[in-house]
Design a protein around this motif. Structure first.
Motif, PDB file in Angstrom:
ATOM      1  N   SER A 152       0.717  -1.146  -0.085  1.00  0.00           N
ATOM      2  CA  SER A 152      -0.110  -0.188   0.128  1.00  0.00           C
ATOM      3  C   SER A 152       0.816   1.252  -0.040  1.00  0.00           C
ATOM      4  N   ILE A 153       1.956   1.275   0.864  1.00  0.00           N
ATOM      5  CA  ILE A 153       2.702   2.277   0.862  1.00  0.00           C
ATOM      6  C   ILE A 153       3.611   2.658  -0.455  1.00  0.00           C
ATOM      7  N   LEU A 154       4.072   1.569  -1.194  1.00  0.00           N
ATOM      8  CA  LEU A 154       4.677   1.566  -2.406  1.00  0.00           C
ATOM      9  C   LEU A 154       3.640   2.118  -3.473  1.00  0.00           C
ATOM     10  N   ASP A 155       2.468   1.738  -3.430  1.00  0.00           N
ATOM     11  CA  ASP A 155       1.434   2.126  -4.479  1.00  0.00           C
ATOM     12  C   ASP A 155       1.475   3.611  -4.220  1.00  0.00           C
ATOM     13  N   ASP A 156       1.006   4.211  -3.049  1.00  0.00           N
ATOM     14  CA  ASP A 156       1.014   5.545  -2.867  1.00  0.00           C
ATOM     15  C   ASP A 156       2.263   6.414  -3.054  1.00  0.00           C
ATOM     16  N   ALA A 157       3.306   5.669  -2.794  1.00  0.00           N
ATOM     17  CA  ALA A 157       4.512   6.592  -3.307  1.00  0.00           C
ATOM     18  C   ALA A 157       4.741   6.589  -4.882  1.00  0.00           C
ATOM     19  N   LYS A 158       4.287   5.598  -5.812  1.00  0.00           N
ATOM     20  CA  LYS A 158       4.076   5.778  -7.098  1.00  0.00           C
ATOM     21  C   LYS A 158       3.099   6.702  -7.408  1.00  0.00           C
ATOM     22  N   ALA A 159       2.202   6.700  -6.862  1.00  0.00           N
ATOM     23  CA  ALA A 159       0.951   7.492  -7.185  1.00  0.00           C
ATOM     24  C   ALA A 159       1.267   8.975  -6.978  1.00  0.00           C
ATOM     25  N   LEU A 160       2.056   9.220  -5.904  1.00  0.00           N
ATOM     26  CA  LEU A 160       2.459  10.601  -5.306  1.00  0.00           C
ATOM     27  C   LEU A 160       3.641  11.134  -6.741  1.00  0.00           C
ATOM     28  N   GLU A 161       4.372  10.328  -7.002  1.00  0.00           N
ATOM     29  CA  GLU A 161       5.374  10.524  -7.963  1.00  0.00           C
ATOM     30  C   GLU A 161       4.656  11.075  -9.309  1.00  0.00           C
ATOM     31  N   GLN A 162       3.800  10.237  -9.685  1.00  0.00           N
ATOM     32  CA  GLN A 162       2.959  10.466 -11.131  1.00  0.00           C
ATOM     33  C   GLN A 162       2.024  11.548 -11.067  1.00  0.00           C
ATOM     34  N   GLU A 163       1.531  11.876  -9.728  1.00  0.00           N
ATOM     35  CA  GLU A 163       0.719  13.093  -9.739  1.00  0.00           C
ATOM     36  C   GLU A 163       1.514  14.402  -9.763  1.00  0.00           C
ATOM     37  N   VAL A 164       2.872  14.293  -9.012  1.00  0.00           N
ATOM     38  CA  VAL A 164       3.557  15.476  -9.069  1.00  0.00           C
ATOM     39  C   VAL A 164       3.794  15.680 -10.513  1.00  0.00           C
ATOM     40  N   ALA A 165       4.396  14.923 -11.615  1.00  0.00           N
ATOM     41  CA  ALA A 165       4.608  14.844 -12.874  1.00  0.00           C
ATOM     42  C   ALA A 165       3.327  15.415 -13.679  1.00  0.00           C
ATOM     43  N   ALA A 166       1.918  14.886 -13.342  1.00  0.00           N
ATOM     44  CA  ALA A 166       0.976  15.552 -13.789  1.00  0.00           C
ATOM     45  C   ALA A 166       0.669  16.897 -13.589  1.00  0.00           C
ATOM     46  N   ALA A 167       1.086  17.439 -12.355  1.00  0.00           N
ATOM     47  CA  ALA A 167       0.712  19.013 -11.967  1.00  0.00           C
ATOM     48  C   ALA A 167       1.576  19.528 -13.164  1.00  0.00           C
ATOM     49  N   ARG A 168       2.725  18.925 -13.420  1.00  0.00           N
ATOM     50  CA  ARG A 168       3.401  19.887 -14.332  1.00  0.00           C
ATOM     51  C   ARG A 168       3.100  19.727 -15.932  1.00  0.00           C
ATOM     52  N   GLY A 169       2.112  19.010 -16.099  1.00  0.00           N
ATOM     53  CA  GLY A 169       1.462  18.641 -17.454  1.00  0.00           C
ATOM     54  C   GLY A 169       2.014  17.535 -17.985  1.00  0.00           C
ATOM     55  N   GLU A 170       2.789  16.535 -17.458  1.00  0.00           N
ATOM     56  CA  GLU A 170       3.463  15.441 -17.990  1.00  0.00           C
ATOM     57  C   GLU A 170       2.725  14.040 -17.387  1.00  0.00           C
ATOM     58  N   VAL A 171       2.798  13.089 -18.261  1.00  0.00           N
ATOM     59  CA  VAL A 171       2.263  11.859 -17.655  1.00  0.00           C
ATOM     60  C   VAL A 171       3.823  11.221 -17.982  1.00  0.00           C
ATOM     61  N   THR A 172       4.215  10.569 -17.092  1.00  0.00           N
ATOM     62  CA  THR A 172       5.561  10.252 -16.852  1.00  0.00           C
ATOM     63  C   THR A 172       5.628   8.851 -15.868  1.00  0.00           C
ATOM     64  N   GLY A 173       6.455   7.955 -15.793  1.00  0.00           N
ATOM     65  CA  GLY A 173       6.277   6.656 -15.104  1.00  0.00           C
ATOM     66  C   GLY A 173       6.621   5.558 -15.919  1.00  0.00           C
ATOM     67  N   THR A 174       6.730   4.387 -14.837  1.00  0.00           N
ATOM     68  CA  THR A 174       6.707   2.958 -15.441  1.00  0.00           C
ATOM     69  C   THR A 174       4.992   2.582 -15.335  1.00  0.00           C
ATOM     70  N   LEU A 175       4.773   1.871 -16.706  1.00  0.00           N
ATOM     71  CA  LEU A 175       3.539   1.111 -16.410  1.00  0.00           C
ATOM     72  C   LEU A 175       3.883  -0.450 -16.819  1.00  0.00           C
ATOM     73  N   VAL A 176       3.274  -1.139 -15.926  1.00  0.00           N
ATOM     74  CA  VAL A 176       3.521  -2.468 -16.049  1.00  0.00           C
ATOM     75  C   VAL A 176       2.328  -3.243 -16.339  1.00  0.00           C
ATOM     76  N   LEU A 177       2.274  -3.933 -17.668  1.00  0.00           N
ATOM     77  CA  LEU A 177       0.936  -4.489 -18.174  1.00  0.00           C
ATOM     78  C   LEU A 177       1.017  -6.104 -18.177  1.00  0.00           C
ATOM     79  N   GLY A 178       0.246  -6.898 -17.457  1.00  0.00           N
ATOM     80  CA  GLY A 178       0.537  -8.286 -17.664  1.00  0.00           C
ATOM     81  C   GLY A 178      -0.686  -8.849 -18.721  1.00  0.00           C
ATOM     82  N   VAL A 179      -0.037  -9.672 -19.542  1.00  0.00           N
ATOM     83  CA  VAL A 179      -0.810 -10.089 -20.692  1.00  0.00           C
ATOM     84  C   VAL A 179      -0.858 -11.483 -20.866  1.00  0.00           C
ATOM     85  N   VAL A 180      -2.058 -11.858 -21.027  1.00  0.00           N
ATOM     86  CA  VAL A 180      -1.981 -13.453 -21.663  1.00  0.00           C
ATOM     87  C   VAL A 180      -1.442 -13.715 -23.123  1.00  0.00           C
ATOM     88  N   PRO A 181      -0.881 -14.969 -23.178  1.00  0.00           N
ATOM     89  CA  PRO A 181      -0.102 -15.222 -24.341  1.00  0.00           C
ATOM     90  C   PRO A 181      -1.141 -14.761 -25.648  1.00  0.00           C
TER      91      PRO A 181
END
Length: 298
Positions: A71-100
């Protein structure tokens, strides 16, 4: 104070349930990884890991700490992305799990995401539907492209993508004697051919096995693999046929020396969807992916 790195290491250990694998995933040597976990136990004054000759699981206190850590790690990740979004940027790592079966479609989604947001780093991990469900809830993937019926509606947002249909990819000489004008091939005819399919624990394989079983058929399976590449190579070499999702064949094109035939009698479909946790606020990378899906599906 507890460092976020220690929480990431503990989350990796809970996911892999193996010190060496968790250390490798974290880019550390096993002795250094083990020392960080022991130091964390000493700092908190509790045993986190049940130890023996090998990893035996987490203690009750350890499992509680892992839940809070995620939960803490999720909040930290969300905080980093929200700060970037406040500058008008969408940035960060997106991990996508996909069936074959959906890798080709997921690649198209990621390509469109990059066109819209070039600073997002997307990582596609090919996983079974069960692992996608587990990792979505433990926070180690941000979204999943999987079978619609593999997750219930509780705590997740589901965006329908497409209906999965199936085709037979066979060496041209293996099906050369079919009647002229035949547009497809029945499952009964496919069952008589030497086949290469996914491993039995993969949901796609379970779907195919169910289709064959419902018709009282026992296919001749010559080989099994965790992905489609081996089957495609063998089909091109002329030794086996394979059954692939039509979306994958459309994305890659017909392989030289093979014939693609729609499977008929019956012609089943399985809905594929994108699933994300229904959390507020959503990660900005996840919001961006949802928007891409909405535009792509329309």
């Amino acid at each position: 104070m507890i460092e976020l790195k220690d929480l990431r290491l503990l989350s990796a250990l809970a996911r892999h349930r193996h010190f060496a694998k968790a250390a490798q995933d974290s880019g550390m040597s096993q002795p250094a990884f083990s020392m960080r976990i022991r130091n964390l136990e000493e700092r908190l004054g509790v045993s986190i890991v049940r130890r023996g000759n090998r990893f035996q699981g987490l203690t009750e206190e350890g499992m509680m700490i892992v839940r809070r850590a995620r939960s803490i790690l999720d909040d930290a990740k969300a905080l980093e992305q929200e700060v970037a979004a406040a500058r008008g940027e969408v940035t960060g790592t997106l991990v996508l799990g996909v069936v074959p079966t959906a890798t080709a479609y997921a690649a198209q989604l990621v390509d469109r995401l990059h066109l819209a947001h070039r600073r997002v780093l997307a990582r596609i991990e090919v996983l079974s539907s069960l692992v996608i469900q587990q990792r979505l809830f433990d926070g180690t993937i941000d979204a999943g492209v999987t079978y619609h019926d593999s997750l219930g509606p509780d705590q997740v947002s589901i965006q329908p993508l497409y209906e999965e249909t199936y085709v037979l990819v066979a060496p041209a000489n293996m099906v050369a004697e079919r009647p002229r004008g035949a547009d497809g091939i029945s499952w009964a005819e496919a069952a008589d051919l030497p086949l290469s399919l996914l491993e039995p624990q993969m949901q796609n394989r379970r779907i195919l096995d169910r289709i064959f079983a419902d018709q009282g058929l026992r296919p001749e399976v010559r080989s099994e693999s965790s992905g489609f590449m081996a089957a495609m190579v063998m089909a091109r070499a002329g030794s086996v046929a394979t059954i692939l999702p039509q979306a994958l064949v459309e994305a890659l094109g017909t392989l030289d020396g093979t014939t693609v035939l729609p499977l008929t009698d019956p012609a089943p479909t399985k809905p594929i969807a994108m699933v994300t946790l229904d959390r507020q606020p959503a990660l900005t990378t996840v919001q961006a992916l949802r928007a891409v899906v909405d535009d792509f599906v329309q």
